[in-house]
Design an enzyme around this catalytic site. Sequence first.
Site, PDB file in Angstrom:
ATOM      1  N   CYS A  47       0.898  -1.131   0.075  1.00 57.64           N
ATOM      2  CA  CYS A  47       0.029  -0.116  -0.076  1.00 57.64           C
ATOM      3  C   CYS A  47       0.774   1.185  -0.089  1.00 57.64           C
ATOM      4  O   CYS A  47       0.308   2.519  -0.348  1.00 57.64           O
ATOM      5  CB  CYS A  47      -0.777  -0.126   1.162  1.00 57.64           C
TER       6      CYS A  47
ATOM      7  N   HIS B  51      -3.901   6.432   0.575  1.00 57.17           N
ATOM      8  CA  HIS B  51      -4.232   4.835   0.480  1.00 57.17           C
ATOM      9  C   HIS B  51      -5.747   4.888   0.910  1.00 57.17           C
ATOM     10  O   HIS B  51      -6.095   5.393   2.011  1.00 57.17           O
ATOM     11  CB  HIS B  51      -3.335   4.148   1.056  1.00 57.17           C
TER      12      HIS B  51
ATOM     13  N   ASN C   3     -10.216  -2.316  -1.859  1.00 58.92           N
ATOM     14  CA  ASN C   3      -8.732  -2.002  -1.564  1.00 58.92           C
ATOM     15  C   ASN C   3      -7.792  -2.251  -2.708  1.00 58.92           C
ATOM     16  O   ASN C   3      -7.732  -3.515  -2.909  1.00 58.92           O
ATOM     17  CB  ASN C   3      -8.364  -2.630  -0.022  1.00 58.92           C
TER      18      ASN C   3
END
Lengths: 92, 354
Positions: free
Chosen positions: B133, B266, B297
């Site tokens: 991430c 993020h 995600n």
Amino acid sequence: MSEIAQITSDSLAAVLENLETEAPIELDLSTNIFDAVDSFAIVDLLLETEGRIEAVYGRYVPLADETIFDAEKSPLKNWATWNAYVEKCIAA
Amino acid sequence: MWRNALQPDQQRAELRFANASIRGIVTTVGDRMVDFVAEAPSMGLSEADVARLQRAIGLNRRQIVSGDETTSDLCAHSARRLFEGCGISPQDCQGLIFVTQTPDYAAPATAISLATRLGMPITSLAFDMRLGCSGFVYGLATAFSLVESGLDRVLLCVGDVASKFVDPTDHAIAPIMGDAGAAILIERRPSASSFQFYSDGSGERALIIPNSGVRKAPEDEGMPQLMHMDGASVFNFTLQRVPSMITDILEFGAKEPDAIDYFVLHQPNKYILKNIQKRMKVDDARLPSDTQSVYGNQNSASIPGTISGFLSDDYSSRRLTSLFAGFGIGLSWAAAIVETDAIYAPATFTGIKD
């Protein structure tokens, strides 16, 4: 019951209403919510409590910090500590 | 536990650039839309569970690949659209950085075959970076470094097909993950940017795929080769590290919060982003938080994915100052303040069959 204690207990009741727990949670000042519900329910409790605080106080008060999910330091391990924590967040 | 608070006089990993900028961003997501309500029964979730997960995390739907498509396939699609949209030939690009945790193979590096598939010359450099991430910010800084050091253009490809490394019945992680691959073209042009980086391996096990490499740890014995997440640890890490990182990058970049047009972070879940937004006293419109609810995600592609998914008109049409922040597996986190000026940034592409 203080205004903040009313908010926290109403919030918990709203969360538990939709939650299947293994045993009913008896709420007193020493109740450990952290170990009684799962992490999603804790986030749900944060959301519910923040929403009720905003409705009463007219401002958003973020309740989550790095201690919330800390197995040793979480204020949710003791209901009296949780109420004091919420009071401190509102006062900040 | 995470290491102690940073010392103010500690040497930091910080970079500034003056002659590297983003020319365009394209994101492609998996073609298969998965509705959380529809998949919930297969995870043993009740209607009440679904309602509270939707409320708490913002779960709604996500886009994943169908079949055997890989991260490099998604990135290749994005890169081709990017080259076309920018009017640049792959032959005029001298570098490719591929940031992923889901390469085509453990070896060789996927970036090399991806560069060939795209038509880049054999005189270009190509390498993989294994980050999650935080990967977009790390990849962007590396691309900026290469451009400042002499290359004309570098292609940065970021993304993951995370749906392939989760147990589809694990309700703690499966409904969160989306698949995406983004391509970003970086070229030499005057533009100021600032970057900060952080790494803390003491949180290695907060997000981990056990038995996925050479190490055979006793605690991993018998565990499937699937992503395991200690959600509470990740939550705590995020709230401990991200707000202070944002404060620090603003200071390093000599910017007031009001000077930032968009805080593109993020996108792990809506609650965390809302919490950060309120703590930082940033208004809703400047800190988008809907990516998780629409795409899932997207790991290292979540920052470009958010731009493509929700901000493409603004990034395409005007000069912007952005604060990017990536954080997660490693533990690894990084932030940047970057200027862009009417870049090529079309809306998200869904699927690679066009």
